[in-house]
Write an enzyme that holds these catalytic residues in place. Structure first.
Site, PDB file in Angstrom:
ATOM      1  N   GLU A 112      38.648  46.561  17.250  1.00 10.92           N
ATOM      2  CA  GLU A 112      37.419  45.765  17.185  1.00 10.92           C
ATOM      3  C   GLU A 112      37.711  44.276  17.063  1.00 10.92           C
ATOM      4  OE1 GLU A 112      34.703  47.104  14.226  1.00 10.92           O
ATOM      5  OE2 GLU A 112      34.592  49.138  15.001  1.00 10.92           O
ATOM      6  N   CYS A 170      21.663  46.772  13.853  1.00  9.36           N
ATOM      7  CA  CYS A 170      22.533  47.628  13.036  1.00  9.36           C
ATOM      8  C   CYS A 170      22.411  47.298  11.552  1.00  9.36           C
ATOM      9  CB  CYS A 170      23.985  47.490  13.484  1.00  9.36           C
ATOM     10  SG  CYS A 170      24.624  45.806  13.415  1.00  9.36           S
ATOM     11  N   GLY A 212      47.020  44.640  20.868  1.00  9.33           N
ATOM     12  CA  GLY A 212      46.090  45.516  20.175  1.00  9.33           C
ATOM     13  C   GLY A 212      44.812  45.637  20.978  1.00  9.33           C
ATOM     14  N   GLU A 222      25.284  33.406  11.361  1.00 13.25           N
ATOM     15  CA  GLU A 222      25.709  34.009  12.642  1.00 13.25           C
ATOM     16  C   GLU A 222      24.599  33.854  13.677  1.00 13.25           C
ATOM     17  OE1 GLU A 222      24.646  36.946  14.161  1.00 13.25           O
ATOM     18  OE2 GLU A 222      23.414  37.938  12.669  1.00 13.25           O
ATOM     19  N   PRO A 223      24.973  33.516  14.923  1.00 14.73           N
ATOM     20  CA  PRO A 223      23.968  33.187  15.939  1.00 14.73           C
ATOM     21  C   PRO A 223      23.363  34.382  16.669  1.00 14.73           C
ATOM     22  CG  PRO A 223      26.169  32.828  16.816  1.00 14.73           C
ATOM     23  CD  PRO A 223      26.346  33.264  15.382  1.00 14.73           C
ATOM     24  N   GLN A 224      24.010  35.558  16.609  1.00 13.81           N
ATOM     25  CA  GLN A 224      23.548  36.697  17.417  1.00 13.81           C
ATOM     26  C   GLN A 224      22.138  37.148  17.050  1.00 13.81           C
ATOM     27  OE1 GLN A 224      26.574  36.601  15.979  1.00 13.81           O
ATOM     28  NE2 GLN A 224      27.929  36.491  17.755  1.00 13.81           N
ATOM     29  N   SER A 255      21.592  36.807   7.173  1.00 15.40           N
ATOM     30  CA  SER A 255      22.558  37.689   7.830  1.00 15.40           C
ATOM     31  C   SER A 255      23.731  38.037   6.924  1.00 15.40           C
ATOM     32  CB  SER A 255      23.091  37.028   9.109  1.00 15.40           C
ATOM     33  OG  SER A 255      22.061  36.861  10.052  1.00 15.40           O
TER      34      SER A 255
END
Length: 416
Positions: A188, A50, A185, A110-112, A105
């Site tokens: 996201e 993305c 809630g 971030e590990p993703q 990133s």
């Protein structure tokens, strides 16, 4: 021809353009085959997320790769060039290593992204668009990303509100596995909180939302229980941890409701994390002895401290990627040296075979053997020294003493 990396990311292009250059999972197999056909080696990998679309190719021309990207997505080349970054050879290697380590990133460290890079490589293997160089590059990159994770603290500190909320819970409870969690809630942020909780072994999660259907849809992914906001008083006494993030203009949890729940719990402590703005939990809840209330401001201060820590770790990680990219280029250069030696030997053998065949034909036709041997030796000598002689002549005419010295050393002239 070079090892090249071409890309567009969140720093260089808008979401609109990033969407236009993205590759769907269904199209990426054929796209990599098409891209690989534009390279001399047939090696290409496409990374499409993305936040970025990047093309990694071996033995390719950067401008041709960008032209391919524009043609493939039917985009204006000049518009694409304005938002595209290009890296070649060591810079391309280092860029890939930085990407996989999370140094490039949107959220530092971030590990993703490492999983996404690995998936892109797997897809390229399936498409048959990798060979020795790209295989070695990506395997080395995965090792470097692991090295960055183990030798620096880049991934240790929380830098998102959701992750910070779960990290706070981990500090208060020795283990999250046995805790019961109530999430209020279903947006996201809460979905990301649920993911982090599951990753930390939490088995009991209840999701309360104004719209039950939305909560049920989210709960399917996390094996959680969905309830309405009206059911919160029934489930609150069982909750060790409460994390809330809604768009409600008024508080959802009041002091009285929490106080009653604590009495039912026989004053076992309860952690409440209010991520919402405006607040979902009345500030007075923090006055209760067994209630530990934290707000989004508390989390932001933690995130700021952790971001500073990550930036310090990133400096160490940059040194690792620099060193490892240089080592890869040394390997690649040695590979090219082997290829050069092989080509030189092959060329010499072709010349030898050609002249020997000519000499044998002359002998078969009754030629004088001594004369044929002398002619063979002369022709072979002239053919073999032709290219080195040309190189020496050019270096001498240009006054290039460095090249001249290297040629003399290579030809063994300084030994005599």
């Amino acid at each position: 021809m070079s090892l090249v990396a071409i890309g567009i990311n969140h720093k260089t292009a808008t979401v609109d353009l990033r969407e236009k250059v993205a590759f769907s999972p269904d199209s990426i197999h054929d796209a990599m085959k098409s891209l690989a056909s534009r390279t001399r080696s047939g090696e290409a990998v496409i990374l499409s997320t993305c936040n970025r679309t990047e093309l990694y190719c071996n033995d390719a021309v950067a401008t041709e790769v960008i032209e391919w990207l524009a043609d493939y997505h039917d985009l204006n080349l000049q518009d694409l060039l304005a938002c595209t970054y290009q890296h070649e050879d060591q810079a391309a290697v280092k860029h890939l290593m930085r990407v996989a380590a999370g140094l490039d990133s949107l959220v530092l460290g971030e590990p993703q992204i490492l999983g996404q890079v690995k998936q892109a490589f797997v897809k390229a293997k399936e498409a048959g668009t990798t060979a020795l160089t790209i295989d070695r590059l990506f395997q080395n990159t995965f090792s470097v990303a692991k090295k960055v994770r183990t030798e620096t603290e880049i991934g240790a500190a929380a830098v998102s509100v959701a992750f910070a909320a779960v990290s706070m819970a981990k500090h208060i409870f020795s283990s999250l596995k046995a805790t019961k969690v109530l999430l209020i809630g279903a947006g996201e942020t809460i979905e990301l909180v649920a993911k982090h909780l599951k990753d930390n072994g939490v088995a009991s999660i209840v999701v309360a939302n104004r719209t039950l259907e939305r909560a049920q849809a989210m709960c399917q992914a996390f094996d959680a229980t969905a309830i309405t906001l009206q059911q919160i008083p029934d489930f609150l006494p069982k909750a060790d941890i409460v994390i809330s993030s809604t768009a409600s203009p008024l508080p959802i949890l009041g002091k009285g409701m929490v106080e009653k729940a604590l009495k039912t719990r026989r004053h076992q402590p309860m952690l409440l994390v209010d991520i919402a703005v405006p607040r979902d939990i009345e500030a007075e809840v923090g006055e209760l002895d067994d209630a530990f209330l934290y707000t989004v401001d508390d989390l932001h201060s933690i995130i700021e401290q952790n971001m500073a820590s990550r930036k310090e770790a990133a400096e160490q990680a940059e040194l690792i990627t620099e060193d490892q990219s240089l080592l890869f280029m040394e390997w690649l250069t040695s590979l090219e040296s082997v290829d050069s030696i092989r080509e030189y030997r092959t060329q010499s053998l072709v010349i030898k075979d050609e002249l020997v065949e000519r000499a044998l034909n002359k002998l078969a036709q009754g030629g004088d053997s001594e004369q044929v041997i002398i002619e063979l030796a002369n022709r072979l000598t002239n053919r073999l020294i032709h290219s080195p002689t040309q190189a020496l002549t050019v270096a001498s005419r240009q006054g290039d003493l460095t090249t001249l010295g290297q040629l003399r050393a290579a030809l063994g002239l300084d030994k005599h």
